[in-house]
Design an enzyme around this catalytic site. Structure first.
Site, PDB file in Angstrom:
ATOM      1  N   GLU A 100       0.870  -1.177   0.000  1.00 27.40           N
ATOM      2  CA  GLU A 100       0.000   0.000   0.000  1.00 27.40           C
ATOM      3  C   GLU A 100       0.911   1.231   0.000  1.00 27.40           C
ATOM      4  O   GLU A 100       1.724   1.399   0.926  1.00 27.40           O
ATOM      5  CB  GLU A 100      -0.939   0.051   1.209  1.00 27.40           C
ATOM      6  CG  GLU A 100      -1.937   1.197   1.034  1.00 27.40           C
ATOM      7  CD  GLU A 100      -2.673   1.639   2.304  1.00 27.40           C
ATOM      8  OE1 GLU A 100      -3.428   2.634   2.206  1.00 27.40           O
ATOM      9  OE2 GLU A 100      -2.475   1.027   3.366  1.00 27.40           O
ATOM     10  N   ASP A 146       5.150   4.661   3.563  1.00 24.53           N
ATOM     11  CA  ASP A 146       4.864   6.090   3.733  1.00 24.53           C
ATOM     12  C   ASP A 146       6.148   6.760   4.219  1.00 24.53           C
ATOM     13  O   ASP A 146       6.984   6.124   4.861  1.00 24.53           O
ATOM     14  CB  ASP A 146       3.734   6.322   4.745  1.00 24.53           C
ATOM     15  CG  ASP A 146       3.009   7.642   4.509  1.00 24.53           C
ATOM     16  OD1 ASP A 146       1.855   7.632   4.034  1.00 24.53           O
ATOM     17  OD2 ASP A 146       3.616   8.707   4.795  1.00 24.53           O
ATOM     18  N   ASP A 160      -2.540  12.130  -2.121  1.00 23.01           N
ATOM     19  CA  ASP A 160      -2.644  13.589  -2.245  1.00 23.01           C
ATOM     20  C   ASP A 160      -2.894  13.910  -3.722  1.00 23.01           C
ATOM     21  O   ASP A 160      -2.130  13.450  -4.571  1.00 23.01           O
ATOM     22  CB  ASP A 160      -1.338  14.248  -1.789  1.00 23.01           C
ATOM     23  CG  ASP A 160      -1.021  13.909  -0.338  1.00 23.01           C
ATOM     24  OD1 ASP A 160      -1.921  14.050   0.502  1.00 23.01           O
ATOM     25  OD2 ASP A 160       0.118  13.478  -0.052  1.00 23.01           O
ATOM     26  N   ASP A 193     -11.163  10.097  -3.998  1.00 22.85           N
ATOM     27  CA  ASP A 193     -12.400  10.899  -4.053  1.00 22.85           C
ATOM     28  C   ASP A 193     -12.249  11.997  -5.113  1.00 22.85           C
ATOM     29  O   ASP A 193     -13.208  12.695  -5.412  1.00 22.85           O
ATOM     30  CB  ASP A 193     -12.631  11.597  -2.712  1.00 22.85           C
ATOM     31  CG  ASP A 193     -11.523  12.598  -2.459  1.00 22.85           C
ATOM     32  OD1 ASP A 193     -10.350  12.162  -2.413  1.00 22.85           O
ATOM     33  OD2 ASP A 193     -11.807  13.807  -2.362  1.00 22.85           O
TER      34      ASP A 193
HETATM   35  C1  LIG Z   1      -3.904  11.803   1.914  1.00 21.52           C
HETATM   36  S1  LIG Z   1      -2.903  10.705   2.807  1.00 21.52           S
HETATM   37  C2  LIG Z   1      -3.767   9.141   2.633  1.00 21.52           C
HETATM   38  C3  LIG Z   1      -3.345   8.133   3.652  1.00 21.52           C
HETATM   39  C4  LIG Z   1      -4.036   6.765   3.570  1.00 21.52           C
HETATM   40  N1  LIG Z   1      -3.820   6.122   2.313  1.00 21.52           N
HETATM   41  C5  LIG Z   1      -5.502   6.880   3.873  1.00 21.52           C
HETATM   42  O1  LIG Z   1      -6.332   6.713   2.972  1.00 21.52           O
HETATM   43  O2  LIG Z   1      -5.825   7.133   5.040  1.00 21.52           O
HETATM   44  C6  LIG Z   1      -1.515  10.513   1.733  1.00 21.52           C
HETATM   45  C7  LIG Z   1      -0.313   9.837   2.373  1.00 21.52           C
HETATM   46  O3  LIG Z   1       0.670   9.625   1.383  1.00 21.52           O
HETATM   47  C8  LIG Z   1       1.953   9.918   1.905  1.00 21.52           C
HETATM   48  N2  LIG Z   1       2.807  10.284   0.769  1.00 21.52           N
HETATM   49  C9  LIG Z   1       2.531  11.200  -0.178  1.00 21.52           C
HETATM   50  N3  LIG Z   1       3.514  11.245  -1.096  1.00 21.52           N
HETATM   51  C10 LIG Z   1       4.438  10.320  -0.698  1.00 21.52           C
HETATM   52  C11 LIG Z   1       5.682   9.896  -1.229  1.00 21.52           C
HETATM   53  N4  LIG Z   1       6.165  10.404  -2.358  1.00 21.52           N
HETATM   54  N5  LIG Z   1       6.366   8.952  -0.568  1.00 21.52           N
HETATM   55  C12 LIG Z   1       5.877   8.408   0.583  1.00 21.52           C
HETATM   56  N6  LIG Z   1       4.693   8.766   1.118  1.00 21.52           N
HETATM   57  C13 LIG Z   1       3.986   9.711   0.495  1.00 21.52           C
HETATM   58  C14 LIG Z   1       1.727  11.036   2.902  1.00 21.52           C
HETATM   59  O4  LIG Z   1       2.750  11.075   3.873  1.00 21.52           O
HETATM   60  C15 LIG Z   1       0.349  10.659   3.479  1.00 21.52           C
HETATM   61  O5  LIG Z   1       0.479   9.871   4.636  1.00 21.52           O
END
Ligand SMILES: C[S@@+](CC[C@H](N)C(=O)[O-])C[C@H]1O[C@@H](n2cnc3c(N)ncnc32)[C@H](O)[C@@H]1O
Length: 219
Positions: free
Chosen positions: A45, A70, A119, A155
């Site tokens: 994931e 992450d 994101d 979303d």
């Molecule tokens: C909007 S959150 C969604 C978290 C989880 N998937 C959820 O649905 O609850 C996006 C996550 O992606 C991680 N993330 C974004 N870009 C990343 C990257 N290039 N490498 C590692 N983690 C990343 C962020 O740290 C964050 O925890």
């Protein structure tokens, strides 16, 4: 409530967190089956946040191995603690930037990849940083075994359309299935019924969840 430093300290002591500073961080590539102590499928994931989806899948499928990836240690901590509390030996968390993942996971080592609520990175100058931009899709293709699935839940309509357009343009896509209303679709994945905190919030806001399931042609 643990503060960030407490969480980092606990991650450093937790066997299921693989992160810089630990010996295993340097040697894990190609050795995930040895790490889990079985030959079971490996599922990633990416951008797992607190690891809710990873944990949900691991609960449903103890015969598969799950790696939540992450960059944020304070978030991974939550999943790591839950996995330990529930005694899961089929869950690990890897704290890296996803762009570096090929230093930690070998080509064809992975059966499935889930990306849940990434994101959206709406700014044009951030297109390359979207987790479904071409350079990331190329990486996922290399990591996945032939026939392995890439799943995206979001979303965000622009990110969904952006990803679909890229996949439709590619000549190496074997299967491409998608819906802009996952919870009213016939996808069997709906029955998994795993909601991350983000997804719960979006559903409360009456947003449709979009879903893409694809696989790549590999020589
Ligand atoms: C909007 S959150 C969604 C978290 C989880 N998937 C959820 O649905 O609850 C996006 C996550 O992606 C991680 N993330 C974004 N870009 C990343 C990257 N290039 N490498 C590692 N983690 C990343 C962020 O740290 C964050 O925890």
């Amino acid at each position: 409530m643990r503060n960030k430093l407490d969480r980092f300290r606990e991650n450093a002591e937790s066997e299921n967190v693989i992160e810089p500073g630990k010996a295993i961080f340097e040697t894990i590539k190609g050795r995930w089956h040895a790490y889990f102590g079985n030959d079971n499928p490996i599922i990633l994931e990416l951008g797992c946040g607190k690891g809710e989806y990873t944990i949900g899948l691991a609960r449903l499928f103890p015969e598969k191995n799950y790696i939540g990836v992450d960059v944020k240690g304070a978030r991974i901590w939550a999943g790591s603690q839950t996995a330990m509390e529930e005694g899961f030996s089929n869950v690990a968390f890897l704290r890296i930037r996803i762009l570096e993942i090929e230093n930690f996971v070998q080509e064809n080592e992975v059966d499935e990849i889930w990306i849940t609520f990434p994101d959206p990175r709406p700014r044009v100058r951030d297109i390359k940083r979207r987790l479904t931009s071409t350079r990331f899709l190329d990486i996922y293709k290399r990591l996945l075994k032939p026939g392995g699935w890439l799943h995206l839940k979001t979303d965000n309509a622009p990110l969904y359309e952006f990803t679909l357009d890229l996949l439709k343009e590619r000549e190496d896509v074997a299967t491409l299935n998608y819906t802009d209303d996952f919870h009213r679709s016939d996808f069997p994945e709906k029955e998994l019924n795993i909601l991350t905190g983000y997804e719960q919030r979006y559903l409360e806001q009456q947003k449709n969840i979009k879903y893409i399931k694809t696989s790549f042609l590999k020589e």
